[in-house]
Design a protein around this motif. Sequence first.
Motif, PDB file in Angstrom:
ATOM      1  N   LYS A 120       0.836  -1.208   0.000  1.00 57.18           N
ATOM      2  CA  LYS A 120       0.000   0.000   0.000  1.00 57.18           C
ATOM      3  C   LYS A 120       0.869   1.254   0.000  1.00 57.18           C
ATOM      4  N   LYS A 123       2.033   1.803  -3.461  1.00 57.46           N
ATOM      5  CA  LYS A 123       0.930   2.322  -4.275  1.00 57.46           C
ATOM      6  C   LYS A 123       0.728   3.817  -4.035  1.00 57.46           C
ATOM      7  N   ASN A 124       0.832   4.252  -2.789  1.00 56.62           N
ATOM      8  CA  ASN A 124       0.559   5.647  -2.432  1.00 56.62           C
ATOM      9  C   ASN A 124       1.717   6.590  -2.738  1.00 56.62           C
ATOM     10  N   LYS A 125       2.952   6.079  -2.636  1.00 49.47           N
ATOM     11  CA  LYS A 125       4.104   6.980  -2.688  1.00 49.47           C
ATOM     12  C   LYS A 125       5.106   6.708  -3.813  1.00 49.47           C
ATOM     13  N   LYS A 128       2.193   4.842  -8.288  1.00 48.66           N
ATOM     14  CA  LYS A 128       0.742   5.020  -8.205  1.00 48.66           C
ATOM     15  C   LYS A 128      -0.012   4.369  -9.361  1.00 48.66           C
TER      16      LYS A 128
END
Length: 315
Positions: A120, A123-125, A128
Amino acid sequence: MKYDTLNDGTIVAQDLQKVLSQVSPSIKKEDILRFTRFLEKDPRGRIDYTKFIDDLEKVKEHNPFKIIVSRIKAFMKQNGQDVQKFMRRLVAGESQTGSGFHKEEGLEKERKVSVPFFAKFLKNKVAKKKTIDELTNYAELIDVDGDGFISIHDMNSCLGNLNNETFYKNNGSTLIGTFKTILSERDKFFPKDPLPHQKALEVVAKIKEALTAKGISMHVLFSKLDTNGDEFLTFTEFSENLDPIVKLSPIIKEKLFALMDVNKIGMVDYPSFLEVLKLTPVSAKTVRVEDNFNWEYETVDKIKKWINDEGITVE
């Protein structure tokens, strides 16, 4: 666009080189020159920059796993973090969800985050545009010891081997086998105290004499030692299979292996092996030079990152 002097969506290669040098100083000048030299040009010698940007997005990443780890390194650098601080932040983030792992024994602290949580974070940093399933697969590769958590040890192994082509071979497939088996057994002994340089010279000279007498090359020697053919030597392979070639005392073999194990992970690849066996009296300090045959992909990746960061589109 400033350099589109004809207002027709094209620029000359020299101007594109200027733009790339200005917006991404991390790309070497010679790489930019080589990169633009091979770009498609119209009969006037001009580059359609809208097509150029569009084509960049279509370039398939040749080693996505290595690129992910490189981006993690870049993220840490941009945020002024070393591995310790990076992991501390992740652990703090996961602890807020109630599923974090923090083990403290005396003065030793081992910080870990779960593979799903790390995916996660990616995915966020970091990536993306990739799916969470893809990133979970990469997180599982970064979990070198295969315990379901990303630890400081795992991160150091991946970051420390960014220049190790064998480590990232076939998009990390090596990690599914050898490293998962060896590094999951943390408590197993492997030597960490290397031979001093002068003693190493004497031992290497003895090995070279034995190889010459037997008509064996260094590459063949490595293959004989690498009994499972995974392109890495464990200390067991090195110690047991060296005896038929040259007799060395157990302590000398331990220290020689430790000298070869530049990444301190209990495994030696061929470049590290060769580097030590090529020691000479004048090579007081050996330096590994990265022979980067993937400059095109790395240049593309840096340009793509700049385009994404700047929000540039072809519209």
